[in-house]
Design a protein around this motif. Structure first.
Motif, PDB file in Angstrom:
ATOM      1  N   ILE A   1       8.694  -0.940  -7.495  1.00  0.00           N
ATOM      2  CA  ILE A   1       7.269  -0.703  -7.723  1.00  0.00           C
ATOM      3  C   ILE A   1       6.423  -1.598  -6.819  1.00  0.00           C
ATOM      4  O   ILE A   1       5.419  -1.158  -6.244  1.00  0.00           O
ATOM      5  N   ALA A   2       6.818  -2.863  -6.677  1.00  0.00           N
ATOM      6  CA  ALA A   2       6.054  -3.794  -5.846  1.00  0.00           C
ATOM      7  C   ALA A   2       6.033  -3.347  -4.388  1.00  0.00           C
ATOM      8  O   ALA A   2       4.979  -3.370  -3.732  1.00  0.00           O
ATOM      9  N   VAL A   3       7.172  -2.930  -3.867  1.00  0.00           N
ATOM     10  CA  VAL A   3       7.245  -2.469  -2.476  1.00  0.00           C
ATOM     11  C   VAL A   3       6.394  -1.214  -2.295  1.00  0.00           C
ATOM     12  O   VAL A   3       5.675  -1.074  -1.294  1.00  0.00           O
ATOM     13  N   PHE A   4       6.444  -0.310  -3.260  1.00  0.00           N
ATOM     14  CA  PHE A   4       5.702   0.945  -3.129  1.00  0.00           C
ATOM     15  C   PHE A   4       4.196   0.716  -3.136  1.00  0.00           C
ATOM     16  O   PHE A   4       3.488   1.175  -2.238  1.00  0.00           O
ATOM     17  N   VAL A   5       3.690  -0.001  -4.137  1.00  0.00           N
ATOM     18  CA  VAL A   5       2.239  -0.181  -4.236  1.00  0.00           C
ATOM     19  C   VAL A   5       1.718  -1.029  -3.080  1.00  0.00           C
ATOM     20  O   VAL A   5       0.602  -0.806  -2.590  1.00  0.00           O
ATOM     21  N   SER A   6       2.516  -1.990  -2.607  1.00  0.00           N
ATOM     22  CA  SER A   6       2.093  -2.814  -1.467  1.00  0.00           C
ATOM     23  C   SER A   6       2.019  -1.974  -0.199  1.00  0.00           C
ATOM     24  O   SER A   6       1.093  -2.128   0.609  1.00  0.00           O
ATOM     25  N   THR A   7       2.987  -1.091  -0.017  1.00  0.00           N
ATOM     26  CA  THR A   7       2.991  -0.244   1.179  1.00  0.00           C
ATOM     27  C   THR A   7       1.834   0.740   1.160  1.00  0.00           C
ATOM     28  O   THR A   7       1.147   0.931   2.177  1.00  0.00           O
ATOM     29  N   MET A   8       1.587   1.375   0.022  1.00  0.00           N
ATOM     30  CA  MET A   8       0.480   2.325  -0.070  1.00  0.00           C
ATOM     31  C   MET A   8      -0.865   1.619   0.139  1.00  0.00           C
ATOM     32  O   MET A   8      -1.774   2.153   0.782  1.00  0.00           O
ATOM     33  N   THR A   9      -0.980   0.405  -0.395  1.00  0.00           N
ATOM     34  CA  THR A   9      -2.209  -0.368  -0.197  1.00  0.00           C
ATOM     35  C   THR A   9      -2.382  -0.737   1.269  1.00  0.00           C
ATOM     36  O   THR A   9      -3.494  -0.670   1.817  1.00  0.00           O
ATOM     37  N   ALA A  10      -1.299  -1.120   1.925  1.00  0.00           N
ATOM     38  CA  ALA A  10      -1.370  -1.480   3.337  1.00  0.00           C
ATOM     39  C   ALA A  10      -1.782  -0.286   4.192  1.00  0.00           C
ATOM     40  O   ALA A  10      -2.552  -0.434   5.147  1.00  0.00           O
ATOM     41  N   VAL A  11      -1.291   0.902   3.856  1.00  0.00           N
ATOM     42  CA  VAL A  11      -1.663   2.107   4.610  1.00  0.00           C
ATOM     43  C   VAL A  11      -3.165   2.355   4.501  1.00  0.00           C
ATOM     44  O   VAL A  11      -3.852   2.584   5.508  1.00  0.00           O
ATOM     45  N   ALA A  12      -3.692   2.317   3.279  1.00  0.00           N
ATOM     46  CA  ALA A  12      -5.125   2.558   3.084  1.00  0.00           C
ATOM     47  C   ALA A  12      -5.959   1.480   3.762  1.00  0.00           C
ATOM     48  O   ALA A  12      -6.962   1.768   4.426  1.00  0.00           O
ATOM     49  N   ALA A  13      -5.549   0.221   3.611  1.00  0.00           N
ATOM     50  CA  ALA A  13      -6.321  -0.892   4.177  1.00  0.00           C
ATOM     51  C   ALA A  13      -6.254  -0.923   5.699  1.00  0.00           C
ATOM     52  O   ALA A  13      -7.167  -1.435   6.355  1.00  0.00           O
ATOM     53  N   ALA A  14      -5.191  -0.376   6.275  1.00  0.00           N
ATOM     54  CA  ALA A  14      -5.051  -0.385   7.729  1.00  0.00           C
ATOM     55  C   ALA A  14      -6.087   0.500   8.411  1.00  0.00           C
ATOM     56  O   ALA A  14      -6.427   0.274   9.579  1.00  0.00           O
TER      57      ALA A  14
END
Length: 232
Positions: free
Chosen positions: A122-135
């Motif tokens: 869960i941590a890897v998934f939400v961090s990756t999705m957040t990074a995509v949006a923030a990028a």
């Protein structure tokens, strides 16, 4: 007779407390973790690009992709702590709340690696999705709003659509619910079907895990590609 009465009292107390299992807890807290990442995560990415601070970082022998990975790793570390602490508290509560803590620990020790692995997923998934949006967002509020919108809309729409189509199509559509992607893997780890859209569990476990890996890898490559362009 006394031992039987004690056991029945313990069962009544457990039923009254209605404590979630370790698998259930991530199903309940999954949305909270996603929202927490949506609010906190963009703070690690957006201000540096908007204010031009990232150019100061890149003056040193640091690649933009290294910068992006370091920010992602920092967010993932925070999300791991947020995901694991409630599970550890629940486990300790169940151990010391049992009449025979040693026996409970002996019978349920395997829950520890399971909830650690599920929390990491869960941590890897939400961090990756957040990074995509923030990028791609210049302001953290825009990234947070986008993530919350995707979470709410995908969950509401996909859950409603799967109920109105045949089972063959519904099980594949269920994979598009963003919130449930890591929760399907959570249920694979625990061997239960408690968190996601029911139709998805008609698919083999390999597809549920493979879909999670595909989304995370695609998201990670998207972020790296975005920051690689900044260094050109």
């Amino acid at each position: 007779l006394l031992a039987g009465a004690v056991d029945r009292i313990d069962e009544d107390i457990s039923d009254a407390a209605d404590l979630p299992t370790h698998a259930d807890l991530y199903g309940v807290s999954g949305i909270v973790l996603f929202l927490f990442a949506a609010v906190v995560g963009p703070e690690l990415f957006c201000p540096d690009r908007r204010n031009g601070t990232i150019n100061l970082y890149l003056v040193r022998p640091l690649r933009a992709t290294d910068y992006a990975f370091a920010r992602w790793a920092a967010l993932t570390t925070v999300m791991l702590v947020v995901a694991w602490i409630p599970q550890l508290v629940l486990f300790l509560g169940l151990v010391f709340g049992d009449t025979k803590p040693g026996a409970y620990l002996s019978d349920h020790w395997a829950d520890i690696p399971r909830f650690l692995a599920a929390g990491a997923v869960i941590a890897v998934f939400v961090s990756t999705m957040t990074a995509v949006a923030a990028a791609y967002a210049r302001r953290r509020a825009h990234a947070a709003a986008f993530l919350v919108g995707v979470l709410v809309i995908s969950l509401a729409v996909i859950d409603g659509v799967t109920d109105s189509v045949d089972d063959g199509a519904g099980r594949w559509l269920a994979l598009l619910s963003v919130r449930d992607i890591p929760l399907y893997v959570n249920d694979v780890i625990f061997g239960e079907e408690t968190s996601g859209i029911a139709e998805a569990y008609e698919l083999p476990n390999a597809i549920l895990v493979g879909w999670f890996l595909l989304v995370v890898i695609a998201g990670g490559l998207t972020v790296l590609n975005r920051y690689r362009r900044l260094s050109l």
